[in-house]
Write an enzyme that holds these catalytic residues in place. Sequence first.
Site, PDB file in Angstrom:
ATOM      1  N   GLU A   1     -13.229  52.503  54.491  1.00  0.00           N
ATOM      2  CA  GLU A   1     -13.498  51.070  54.269  1.00  0.00           C
ATOM      3  C   GLU A   1     -12.277  50.181  54.059  1.00  0.00           C
ATOM      4  O   GLU A   1     -12.362  49.184  53.351  1.00  0.00           O
ATOM      5  CB  GLU A   1     -14.466  50.894  53.085  1.00  0.00           C
ATOM      6  CG  GLU A   1     -15.858  51.406  53.386  1.00  0.00           C
ATOM      7  CD  GLU A   1     -16.881  51.095  52.295  1.00  0.00           C
ATOM      8  OE1 GLU A   1     -16.495  50.592  51.234  1.00  0.00           O
ATOM      9  OE2 GLU A   1     -18.071  51.377  52.524  1.00  0.00           O
TER      10      GLU A   1
HETATM   11  C1  BMA Z   1     -19.020  52.898  49.259  1.00  0.00           C
HETATM   12  C2  BMA Z   1     -17.976  53.937  48.957  1.00  0.00           C
HETATM   13  C3  BMA Z   1     -17.384  53.828  47.599  1.00  0.00           C
HETATM   14  C4  BMA Z   1     -18.311  53.244  46.584  1.00  0.00           C
HETATM   15  C5  BMA Z   1     -19.690  52.996  47.111  1.00  0.00           C
HETATM   16  C6  BMA Z   1     -20.581  52.271  46.169  1.00  0.00           C
HETATM   17  O1  BMA Z   1     -18.874  52.186  50.376  1.00  0.00           O
HETATM   18  O2  BMA Z   1     -17.072  54.056  49.985  1.00  0.00           O
HETATM   19  O3  BMA Z   1     -16.212  53.111  47.636  1.00  0.00           O
HETATM   20  O4  BMA Z   1     -18.337  54.022  45.462  1.00  0.00           O
HETATM   21  O5  BMA Z   1     -19.570  52.266  48.253  1.00  0.00           O
HETATM   22  O6  BMA Z   1     -20.128  50.975  45.896  1.00  0.00           O
END
Ligand code: BMA
Length: 660
Positions: A440
Amino acid sequence: MAIAGASAQSQTYVLDKGWEFSQAGSNEWMSARVPGTVHQDLLDHGRLPDPFYGMNELKVQWVEKEDWLYRTVFTVTADQLKSDAAWLTFEGLDTYADVYLNGSLLLKADNMFVGHKLAVKDVLREGENRLMIRFRSPVEETAPQWDTDGFNYPADNDHSEKRMSVYTRKAPYSYGWDWGIRLATSGIWRPVKLTFCNGAAIDDFFVRQQEVTEQVAKVDNQLEINNVISTPKEAQVKVVYAYGEQADTLTRTVVLQPGKNSLSMPAWIEKPHLWMPNGWGDPVLYTFTATVSVDGKEVASREEAIGLRSIRVVMEDDKDGKSFYFEVNGKPMFAKGSNYIPGDALLPNMTGERYARLFEDIRAANMNMVRVWGGGIYEDDRFYEEADRNGILVWQDFIFACTTYPHDPTFLKRVSEEAVYNMRRLRNHASLAMWCGNNEIYEGMRYWGWKDKYSPVVWKEMTEGYDVLFRQLLPELVAANDPGRFYMHGSPYEANWGRPESWKIADSHNWGTWYGQKPFESLDTEIPRFMSEYGFQAFPEMKTIRMFASPEDYELESPVMNAHQKASIGNFLIKKTMALYYKVPEKFEDLIYAGLILQGQGMRHGIEAHRRHRPYCMGSLPWQLNDSWPVVSWSSIDYYGNWKAMHYQIRRAFAPVLVD
Ligand code: BMA
């Protein structure tokens, strides 16, 4: 510690005894565990309260600001000293560590993710040898970088005012996450070994699978043999590959030059028994053994468990957009899996039994894939061994997540070292399906408002840094060190959950049912080509809550419960979605129970939608599989290994045959 017996052959000893630790400047020495962390050692001596209990997290933060010393003494015999070579191997030091042996500075380590093999023959002495490691505070070490950078990186999961985690090659989640306690550890987190070598050593044995079909497996046995004597030496090199009663042997006579010798010994295996993913058949593992003999005497050997299979990630433009799926042994595979975070906030607490149990839970839920997410670590060897044995494909992120990173020469050098080290460590695993640059970051750069937050100059730095790291350096290193394995710059590749058009492109993280506050039915129509993340939170069951809270804390917004709910509007989102489906219970215990049911039903709904849309959609990986401490999170298994309702629902929804 005394080291037993000498031998003409190479011998390796694990240095796990006699260790002591001390806070720098205190000169108070206490026994220590190796592998371990300073937090575990302080806990063992009653110097820290249990960080997982109540609000103790706050009481243990001082540890990360201190320097820590570890030392041990071991004995070496005169015979051992006569060996041709001796190495001290550190499989993992967390993180800024100066290593001294008998007064000599051997190493200044600066990356938790690399191991070190140090030649120590000239430094060892007959009798007692003194080894000491000084760990410098990871936050004090990087403070000058933060101070001179002039801006704060967008690493908002780093639960500190100055987000210094980005400068250090150390597990990002240890600085805090939206499901994570902040425990920025220091310590000897992986084993230390001492090896005496005679003649030669096999430094590397890569069974490179060039082509695998039902008819034939063409492999290249690539060996790196280190001749540790100063003259050329004739040697017999043998590779035996065996499965059950069947065994074949390749032999070669070579002259080993002093130092490193590279050797390639190709083999064809007719009608191989193929390694199959869970649900498709047996994950067959051959044993490949390489040996080196000099004057008829075996001087080195190495054994690898090899699953013969082909894995291709098919990411191609098609009439709908861009496909994304795994083809295993020539057949498309619908990926049934989950996202894995490190199993413990104190990593050396992960035992072989816990890894084995984890994979039993993965397999029992009818999964065939696990994604090792980029905010954690390159996992322990035991993790990939279990994946191989259980037929679970591993999607492996490089360890970068949710923030931009520096790309100065020092940083890039560290990243190169860690990428090469981990690829060489892991590339024999049948389960290793792909490398992904990060989690991400591209998404963050495009959609999380960073561009407006930073000056044009800083922003340019950040975008250039992305290209240097994830579109140049890492793919080049994958091509050179793990040829043939698929690499993708980041996950999601391009899609964003707020933009329907983008769901046609490769993998998606769909946070509509969480941040987007949409009902689970939205998953019926928001169909991606491959869902690599989507999720919904639930509290762990009461049995787990009782481990960190007392009855007076049993309220949604009590300080203790809030200390274990790291997602800022998590409770609000749970209740809001619950109200769509159920009457929201007032009693805490009932709310927890209803929340578990809600999470399970919601995620099952999603998986069923994804499976219905096969082959357009070819994978479903809920966020997230597990927890690293007792916490409210998106997990389907809690820290203590209890299945939440979601894991049972996943098992049903991933059943081989599903009537919908
Ligand atoms: C996602 C993950 C984490 C996170 C989760 C919940 O996209 O890649 O970074 O813990 O979201 O927010």
